[in-house]
Motif scaffolding. Structure first.
Motif, PDB file in Angstrom:
ATOM      1  N   ALA A  87       0.805  -1.218   0.000  1.00 19.70           N
ATOM      2  CA  ALA A  87       0.000   0.000   0.000  1.00 19.70           C
ATOM      3  C   ALA A  87       0.841   1.272   0.000  1.00 19.70           C
ATOM      4  O   ALA A  87       0.289   2.359  -0.134  1.00 19.70           O
ATOM      5  N   GLY A  88       2.151   1.137   0.141  1.00 22.34           N
ATOM      6  CA  GLY A  88       3.005   2.321   0.217  1.00 22.34           C
ATOM      7  C   GLY A  88       4.296   2.132  -0.538  1.00 22.34           C
ATOM      8  O   GLY A  88       4.404   2.434  -1.723  1.00 22.34           O
ATOM      9  N   ARG A  89       5.299   1.588   0.142  1.00 22.66           N
ATOM     10  CA  ARG A  89       6.641   1.472  -0.437  1.00 22.66           C
ATOM     11  C   ARG A  89       6.660   0.717  -1.760  1.00 22.66           C
ATOM     12  O   ARG A  89       7.216   1.203  -2.757  1.00 22.66           O
ATOM     13  N   SER A  90       6.090  -0.483  -1.780  1.00 21.23           N
ATOM     14  CA  SER A  90       6.147  -1.290  -3.006  1.00 21.23           C
ATOM     15  C   SER A  90       5.332  -0.661  -4.127  1.00 21.23           C
ATOM     16  O   SER A  90       5.712  -0.744  -5.297  1.00 21.23           O
ATOM     17  N   GLN A  91       4.239  -0.006  -3.781  1.00 19.25           N
ATOM     18  CA  GLN A  91       3.436   0.678  -4.800  1.00 19.25           C
ATOM     19  C   GLN A  91       4.202   1.860  -5.395  1.00 19.25           C
ATOM     20  O   GLN A  91       4.206   2.062  -6.608  1.00 19.25           O
ATOM     21  N   MET A  92       4.864   2.643  -4.533  1.00 20.12           N
ATOM     22  CA  MET A  92       5.640   3.779  -5.034  1.00 20.12           C
ATOM     23  C   MET A  92       6.795   3.297  -5.906  1.00 20.12           C
ATOM     24  O   MET A  92       7.060   3.857  -6.977  1.00 20.12           O
ATOM     25  N   ALA A  93       7.486   2.248  -5.465  1.00 22.30           N
ATOM     26  CA  ALA A  93       8.617   1.723  -6.233  1.00 22.30           C
ATOM     27  C   ALA A  93       8.163   1.208  -7.598  1.00 22.30           C
ATOM     28  O   ALA A  93       8.790   1.496  -8.626  1.00 22.30           O
ATOM     29  N   ALA A  94       7.069   0.460  -7.614  1.00 23.13           N
ATOM     30  CA  ALA A  94       6.559  -0.068  -8.886  1.00 23.13           C
ATOM     31  C   ALA A  94       6.144   1.064  -9.813  1.00 23.13           C
ATOM     32  O   ALA A  94       6.421   1.021 -11.023  1.00 23.13           O
ATOM     33  N   ALA A  95       5.502   2.077  -9.263  1.00 26.08           N
ATOM     34  CA  ALA A  95       5.067   3.205 -10.091  1.00 26.08           C
ATOM     35  C   ALA A  95       6.264   3.964 -10.657  1.00 26.08           C
ATOM     36  O   ALA A  95       6.271   4.337 -11.837  1.00 26.08           O
ATOM     37  N   PHE A  96       7.291   4.180  -9.833  1.00 27.39           N
ATOM     38  CA  PHE A  96       8.495   4.850 -10.339  1.00 27.39           C
ATOM     39  C   PHE A  96       9.165   4.019 -11.428  1.00 27.39           C
ATOM     40  O   PHE A  96       9.569   4.544 -12.464  1.00 27.39           O
ATOM     41  N   VAL A  99      13.639  -9.626  -7.311  1.00 28.86           N
ATOM     42  CA  VAL A  99      12.632  -9.481  -6.267  1.00 28.86           C
ATOM     43  C   VAL A  99      13.216  -8.546  -5.209  1.00 28.86           C
ATOM     44  O   VAL A  99      14.265  -8.825  -4.639  1.00 28.86           O
ATOM     45  N   ILE A 100      12.519  -7.436  -4.992  1.00 26.30           N
ATOM     46  CA  ILE A 100      12.982  -6.442  -4.020  1.00 26.30           C
ATOM     47  C   ILE A 100      11.989  -6.410  -2.876  1.00 26.30           C
ATOM     48  O   ILE A 100      10.818  -6.077  -3.058  1.00 26.30           O
ATOM     49  N   THR A 101      12.464  -6.786  -1.692  1.00 28.25           N
ATOM     50  CA  THR A 101      11.620  -6.791  -0.504  1.00 28.25           C
ATOM     51  C   THR A 101      11.834  -5.506   0.280  1.00 28.25           C
ATOM     52  O   THR A 101      12.913  -4.910   0.240  1.00 28.25           O
ATOM     53  N   MET A 102      10.788  -5.117   0.992  1.00 24.08           N
ATOM     54  CA  MET A 102      10.814  -3.882   1.779  1.00 24.08           C
ATOM     55  C   MET A 102      10.125  -4.139   3.105  1.00 24.08           C
ATOM     56  O   MET A 102       8.987  -3.725   3.313  1.00 24.08           O
ATOM     57  N   VAL A 140       6.007  10.996   4.260  1.00 20.82           N
ATOM     58  CA  VAL A 140       6.127  10.091   3.119  1.00 20.82           C
ATOM     59  C   VAL A 140       7.081  10.643   2.054  1.00 20.82           C
ATOM     60  O   VAL A 140       7.747   9.873   1.364  1.00 20.82           O
ATOM     61  N   ARG A 141       7.184  11.955   1.932  1.00 22.73           N
ATOM     62  CA  ARG A 141       8.045  12.547   0.889  1.00 22.73           C
ATOM     63  C   ARG A 141       9.493  12.039   0.933  1.00 22.73           C
ATOM     64  O   ARG A 141      10.035  11.670  -0.109  1.00 22.73           O
ATOM     65  N   PRO A 142      10.155  12.010   2.093  1.00 27.98           N
ATOM     66  CA  PRO A 142      11.533  11.511   2.100  1.00 27.98           C
ATOM     67  C   PRO A 142      11.619  10.031   1.706  1.00 27.98           C
ATOM     68  O   PRO A 142      12.588   9.609   1.075  1.00 27.98           O
ATOM     69  N   ILE A 143      10.618   9.246   2.065  1.00 22.04           N
ATOM     70  CA  ILE A 143      10.582   7.830   1.670  1.00 22.04           C
ATOM     71  C   ILE A 143      10.442   7.750   0.153  1.00 22.04           C
ATOM     72  O   ILE A 143      11.159   6.996  -0.506  1.00 22.04           O
ATOM     73  N   ARG A 144       9.532   8.536  -0.393  1.00 21.07           N
ATOM     74  CA  ARG A 144       9.333   8.594  -1.849  1.00 21.07           C
ATOM     75  C   ARG A 144      10.634   8.957  -2.558  1.00 21.07           C
ATOM     76  O   ARG A 144      11.021   8.317  -3.536  1.00 21.07           O
ATOM     77  N   ASP A 145      11.315   9.966  -2.053  1.00 16.80           N
ATOM     78  CA  ASP A 145      12.544  10.430  -2.701  1.00 16.80           C
ATOM     79  C   ASP A 145      13.637   9.367  -2.651  1.00 16.80           C
ATOM     80  O   ASP A 145      14.385   9.185  -3.618  1.00 16.80           O
ATOM     81  N   GLU A 146      13.727   8.639  -1.544  1.00 11.09           N
ATOM     82  CA  GLU A 146      14.723   7.568  -1.432  1.00 11.09           C
ATOM     83  C   GLU A 146      14.368   6.415  -2.375  1.00 11.09           C
ATOM     84  O   GLU A 146      15.252   5.823  -3.003  1.00 11.09           O
TER      85      GLU A 146
END
Length: 138
Positions: free
Chosen positions: A16-25, A81-84, A114-120
Motif C-alpha cells: 500500500a506504500g513502499r512497493s506501490q511507489m517503487a513499482a510506479a516509479f 525481487v525487491i523486498t521492503m 512520506v516525501r523523504p521515503i518517496r525520494d529515497e
C-alpha cells in the motif's frame, strides 16, 4: 527477435506504500522497458492516501492502483525481487536476484513523512535501472 524485458517484483507487507511507489516509479522511469509487479504478504484494502498524494506531487499517478497478494507465481515470474520489510514471507526460488531495501514504513504517516521515503525510493529505482542497463526517462 527482441530481447525479453527484465521483470521486477516489489514486495512489502501491505502493498500500500513502499512497493506501490517503487513499482510506479519503475514503470514511469523505464517507459515500458521493464515488466513491473508489486505485491504484499498481507495486502491492505487500499493504497495509502499519503503515498498517492506524494507521488502525484512528482507527476506519478497511483490513484487507480490496488494492493495485491503475494504469490509464488509472481516471484517465479520475476528476475529481480525487491523486498521492503516483509521478512521471511517472500518465497525464494533459485536463479532470482533478491534485494532488501530497508525503508521507513509510510503506514499511518502524513504526506510530509512520506516525501523523504518517496525520494529515497526514486533514488534507488534510478540505481536499479542503471544495474539493469536501462537509461531512465529523466
Amino acid at each position: 527477435m527482441p530481447e525479453p524485458k527484465p521483470s521486477v517484483l516489489f514486495v512489502c507487507i501491505h502493498n500500500a506504500g513502499r512497493s506501490q511507489m517503487a513499482a510506479a516509479f519503475l514503470t514511469h522511469l523505464s517507459e515500458g522497458r521493464v515488466e513491473v509487479r508489486s505485491a504484499g504478504s498481507a495486502p491492505a484494502v487500499a493504497v495509502n492516501p499519503a503515498a498517492v498524494e506524494a507521488m502525484a506531487e512528482v507527476g506519478v499517478d497511483l490513484s487507480t492502483e490496488t494492493p495485491k497478494v503475494l504469490t509464488a507465481e509472481a516471484v517465479q515470474a520475476s528476475d529481480v525481487v525487491i523486498t521492503m520489510g516483509c521478512g521471511d514471507t517472500c518465497p525464494v526460488f533459485p536463479g532470482k536476484t533478491y534485494l532488501d531495501w530497508k525503508l521507513d514504513d509510510p503506514a499511518g504517516q502524513g504526506v510530509d513523512a512520506v516525501r523523504p521515503i518517496r525520494d529515497e525510493i526514486q533514488r534507488r529505482v534510478h540505481g536499479l535501472l542503471e544495474n539493469l542497463g536501462i537509461q531512465p526517462r529523466f
